[in-house]
Design a protein around this motif. Structure first.
Motif, mmCIF file in Angstrom:
data_model
loop_
_atom_site.group_PDB
_atom_site.id
_atom_site.type_symbol
_atom_site.label_atom_id
_atom_site.label_comp_id
_atom_site.label_asym_id
_atom_site.label_seq_id
_atom_site.Cartn_x
_atom_site.Cartn_y
_atom_site.Cartn_z
ATOM 1 N N ARG A 115 0.832 -1.208 0.000
ATOM 2 C CA ARG A 115 0.000 0.000 0.000
ATOM 3 C C ARG A 115 0.867 1.259 0.000
ATOM 4 O O ARG A 115 0.574 2.237 -0.695
ATOM 5 N N LYS A 116 1.935 1.229 0.770
ATOM 6 C CA LYS A 116 2.825 2.378 0.820
ATOM 7 C C LYS A 116 3.526 2.584 -0.518
ATOM 8 O O LYS A 116 3.700 3.721 -0.980
ATOM 9 N N ALA A 117 3.917 1.486 -1.166
ATOM 10 C CA ALA A 117 4.654 1.574 -2.427
ATOM 11 C C ALA A 117 3.827 2.217 -3.533
ATOM 12 O O ALA A 117 4.372 2.905 -4.399
ATOM 13 N N VAL A 118 2.511 2.006 -3.511
ATOM 14 C CA VAL A 118 1.654 2.563 -4.567
ATOM 15 C C VAL A 118 0.853 3.761 -4.076
ATOM 16 O O VAL A 118 -0.014 4.266 -4.793
ATOM 17 N N ASN A 119 1.148 4.196 -2.854
ATOM 18 C CA ASN A 119 0.438 5.350 -2.267
ATOM 19 C C ASN A 119 -1.070 5.118 -2.285
ATOM 20 O O ASN A 119 -1.851 5.963 -2.751
ATOM 21 N N SER A 120 -1.489 3.964 -1.769
ATOM 22 C CA SER A 120 -2.902 3.591 -1.784
ATOM 23 C C SER A 120 -3.740 4.570 -0.959
ATOM 24 O O SER A 120 -3.363 4.944 0.149
ATOM 25 N N PRO A 121 -4.905 4.966 -1.476
ATOM 26 C CA PRO A 121 -5.792 5.851 -0.710
ATOM 27 C C PRO A 121 -6.615 5.093 0.334
ATOM 28 O O PRO A 121 -7.389 5.718 1.069
ATOM 29 N N GLN B 204 -7.132 2.216 3.599
ATOM 30 C CA GLN B 204 -6.455 1.810 4.819
ATOM 31 C C GLN B 204 -6.026 0.349 4.785
ATOM 32 O O GLN B 204 -4.998 -0.009 5.365
#
Length: 311
Positions: free
Chosen positions: A190-196, A198
């Protein structure tokens, strides 16, 4: 001592899955060879039915090993009528390797046995790869953006795979499953793709759109399936096998897809593509709220409506 006993339980679950797989490989091999070598549809179709019959029994055996040793309580909220002869597209989030088998556990026999979009590498997995091929699973190559820039022809390769597979599925009961995130969600990804979101990764809309287009005219519905491992922010398959995941909640509901999204040119029509992405992103935002409430260990889990429980 407790953890050692849990690990033994997990090892026994794996042993059970191996034995079940080897046992069902014996009839699977000749049925698959008949399907591969027979030039006549009148022979290939019965061979496919035999392969499907074997796959159903294999999946039941695998799930008996997973749930029998792991002892997770599976709470299944099915908000759609039973229809084993229908044709459905199932859109699901992906939290853990257990999702794949648990989906078979809760769908069958109420709905048609699922077929999955799976990674090309799994084609070469012993026994399982043969079964996936014999069941006409779409093998997806999932090229990186760099590879597509270098060779633009790769952009449509997976979509052609979807079209070919769906041409087969139009003539038989099927639940076509797309784990829309493309991989299991975790904090690092999630951090790697900047997921919106949670708990989820952004969904990839192309595969879903192409499947809806390819099945247009014969589709009986689009289903949304949500997986949540209660109070488990980072669920692991090994933990499920070892009995460290007491409850898994699965919810399935029918999605009302706007009629103007059921058919369109995803690759060639920017407006259609943007509208489809917005629609799927909104569904994912709703799903994220549900999963977050169940996976956060600091909260009391707000369960889905428990209309049915399966062990």
């Amino acid at each position: 001592m407790k953890r050692a006993l849990e690990n033994i339980r997990g090892a026994l679950a794996i042993l059970g899955m191996v034995l079940v797989t080897l046992a069902w490989f014996i009839p699977l091999l000749p049925a698959s060879l008949v399907k591969l070598l027979a030039p006549w549809p009148s022979v290939r179709k019965p061979a496919t039915r035999v392969v499907l019959w074997i796959a159903v029994r294999w999946a039941r055996g695998i799930n008996a090993s997973i749930l029998g040793m792991g002892r997770s309580r599976v709470t299944f909220d099915q908000q759609v009528p039973d229809d084993p002869d229908g044709r459905y597209v199932v859109i699901a989030n992906h939290q853990c390797w257990a999702d794949v088998m648990l989906l078979c556990h809760v769908i069958e026999p109420q709905l048609p046995f699922p077929r999955y979009f799976i990674k090309e590498q799994l084609r070469w997995l012993p026994v399982v790869g043969l079964a996936c091929w014999a069941l006409d699973f779409p093998f997806m190559k999932r090229h990186t953006p760099a590879q597509v820039r270098k060779n633009p022809a790769l952009r449509t390769q997976d979509m052609e795979t979807v079209r070919r597979s769906c041409a087969v599925f139009r003539d038989q009961p099927v639940s076509i499953v797309n784990f829309a995130e493309g991989t299991r969600a975790n904090a690092t990804k999630r951090k790697a793709v900047n997921s919106p979101y949670q708990t989820l990764l952004p969904p990839k809309a192309g595969g879903t759109a192409f499947t809806l287009n390819a099945m247009h005219g014969v589709l009986d519905g689009v289903l949304d399936m949500t997986f949540a491992y209660v109070n488990q922010p980072e669920p692991k398959f090994w933990d499920v096998l070892c009995g460290r995941v007491p409850e898994i909640v699965i919810r399935m509901r029918r999605l009302d897809v706007p009629s103007d999204l059921l058919i369109g040119d995803y690759m060639g029509d920017p407006d259609y593509r943007a509208r489809f992405k917005r629609w799927l992103a909104q569904r994912w935002a709703e799903k994220d709220v549900e999963v977050t409430a169940l996976q956060d260990p600091s909260r009391s889990a707000t369960r889905f409506s428990e209309t049915e429980s399966k062990r």
